[in-house]
Every structure is written in C-alpha cells, then in structure tokens.
Motif scaffolding. Sequence first.
Motif, PDB file in Angstrom:
ATOM      1  N   ARG A  88     -14.052  -0.076   3.955  1.00  0.00           N
ATOM      2  CA  ARG A  88     -12.987  -0.571   3.068  1.00  0.00           C
ATOM      3  C   ARG A  88     -13.574  -1.387   1.921  1.00  0.00           C
ATOM      4  O   ARG A  88     -13.163  -1.244   0.777  1.00  0.00           O
ATOM      5  N   ARG A  91     -14.777   0.779  -0.814  1.00  0.00           N
ATOM      6  CA  ARG A  91     -13.670   1.294  -1.627  1.00  0.00           C
ATOM      7  C   ARG A  91     -13.094   0.194  -2.504  1.00  0.00           C
ATOM      8  O   ARG A  91     -12.692   0.451  -3.643  1.00  0.00           O
ATOM      9  N   ASP A  92     -13.099  -1.031  -2.002  1.00  0.00           N
ATOM     10  CA  ASP A  92     -12.661  -2.167  -2.822  1.00  0.00           C
ATOM     11  C   ASP A  92     -13.563  -2.330  -4.040  1.00  0.00           C
ATOM     12  O   ASP A  92     -13.084  -2.613  -5.145  1.00  0.00           O
ATOM     13  N   ARG A  95     -12.568   0.266  -6.465  1.00  0.00           N
ATOM     14  CA  ARG A  95     -11.274  -0.057  -7.082  1.00  0.00           C
ATOM     15  C   ARG A  95     -11.391  -1.158  -8.135  1.00  0.00           C
ATOM     16  O   ARG A  95     -10.520  -1.277  -8.985  1.00  0.00           O
ATOM     17  N   PRO A 141      -9.658   5.229   6.000  1.00  0.00           N
ATOM     18  CA  PRO A 141      -8.566   4.598   5.250  1.00  0.00           C
ATOM     19  C   PRO A 141      -7.224   4.932   5.893  1.00  0.00           C
ATOM     20  O   PRO A 141      -7.035   6.018   6.443  1.00  0.00           O
ATOM     21  N   GLU A 145      -3.820   3.623   1.819  1.00  0.00           N
ATOM     22  CA  GLU A 145      -5.000   3.638   0.953  1.00  0.00           C
ATOM     23  C   GLU A 145      -5.366   5.037   0.467  1.00  0.00           C
ATOM     24  O   GLU A 145      -5.937   5.187  -0.613  1.00  0.00           O
TER      25      GLU A 145
END
Length: 169
Positions: A88, A91-92, A95, A141, A145
Amino acid sequence: MTTVQRILVMGVSGSGKSHVGRLLAARLGATFIDGDDHHSPASIDKMGLGIPLDDEDRREWLEALAGFLADHRERQAPLVIGCSALKRRYRDTLRRGDPGLAILFLNGSREQLRQRLGQREGHFFKGDTMLDSQLADLEPPGADEALTLDIAWSPEVLVETFLRWQAAG
C-alpha cells in the motif's frame, strides 16, 4: 472515456502487467511505461542473482515512477504504468504523482504465476524464491483502491472489463 487519466497496472511478476498495460495504453492512446525499465542497474543485478529487492531498493524507483505520473498529470497526458506496486505504501508513493491514479490489480495463483515465469526468456526476474518473496510482500488492494481481475482471463477481456469498470465509476 472523456477524461485524461493515469493508470497503474499492478501485480507480482508474471501477472501480465506489461502485456495488459500495453494493450490498455493502445486502446486509450496513452503512453505506456514499463516500471521494470526504470530499475537501477544495482537492483537489476540483485534480482538477476535471485535476491529480492527490499523497500530501500524500491524507494528511488517508485519516486521516479511517481515523477512520470506527476509530469503526465501536469500536461494532462494519458499514461499507463506497469509496476508491481506490492505494498500500500508503494501505491501511496505513486499516488503522490497523481492522486486520481486508477489501479488495475492482476491477481493469480502461485501456480499460474510460476508457469508464466517459466515460459519467460531474457528477463532478469529469476526463480521461485523471488516469486515467493513478492507474494509474501503483496498487500492486495481492496475494492476501495483498485479493480482486481483474475489473470486466467484473456488480456483483451481484462482490458475491456477494466474500461467498463472505469466508465461506470
């Protein structure tokens, strides 16, 4: 789809990120970036020896990919990136380059993935140890998400399903 978008196609090695990502980019008239092309030489050497990458190995790589996302977002240019994005927090990081990043997670069984990896030629990713390491690190995810699809489906069906999901969202 009328809005310009940045999309992440994620999953462990062997899930089809590059193939599906290229098909998706072609359908959308978007640029495709294969995250594997942006690993440092040291990381490629490490993986070529069958040694899994750790968070520090991935930090600069993920920041570089987030930079591509930010650049394309600023220019309102469509982009599809194929990247494992196992955790995660990875992916953050991505983002941060585009908070509106859409994510397609390609999910498959260990056996499916092993079979696909066994058919690869000339790729730096080696052995069951690295696959097992990626599967152990994987934080799948949730529905909040990403859209999760089964790699048993054809790449064309995966792309069509993702595009329908996006249009409905």
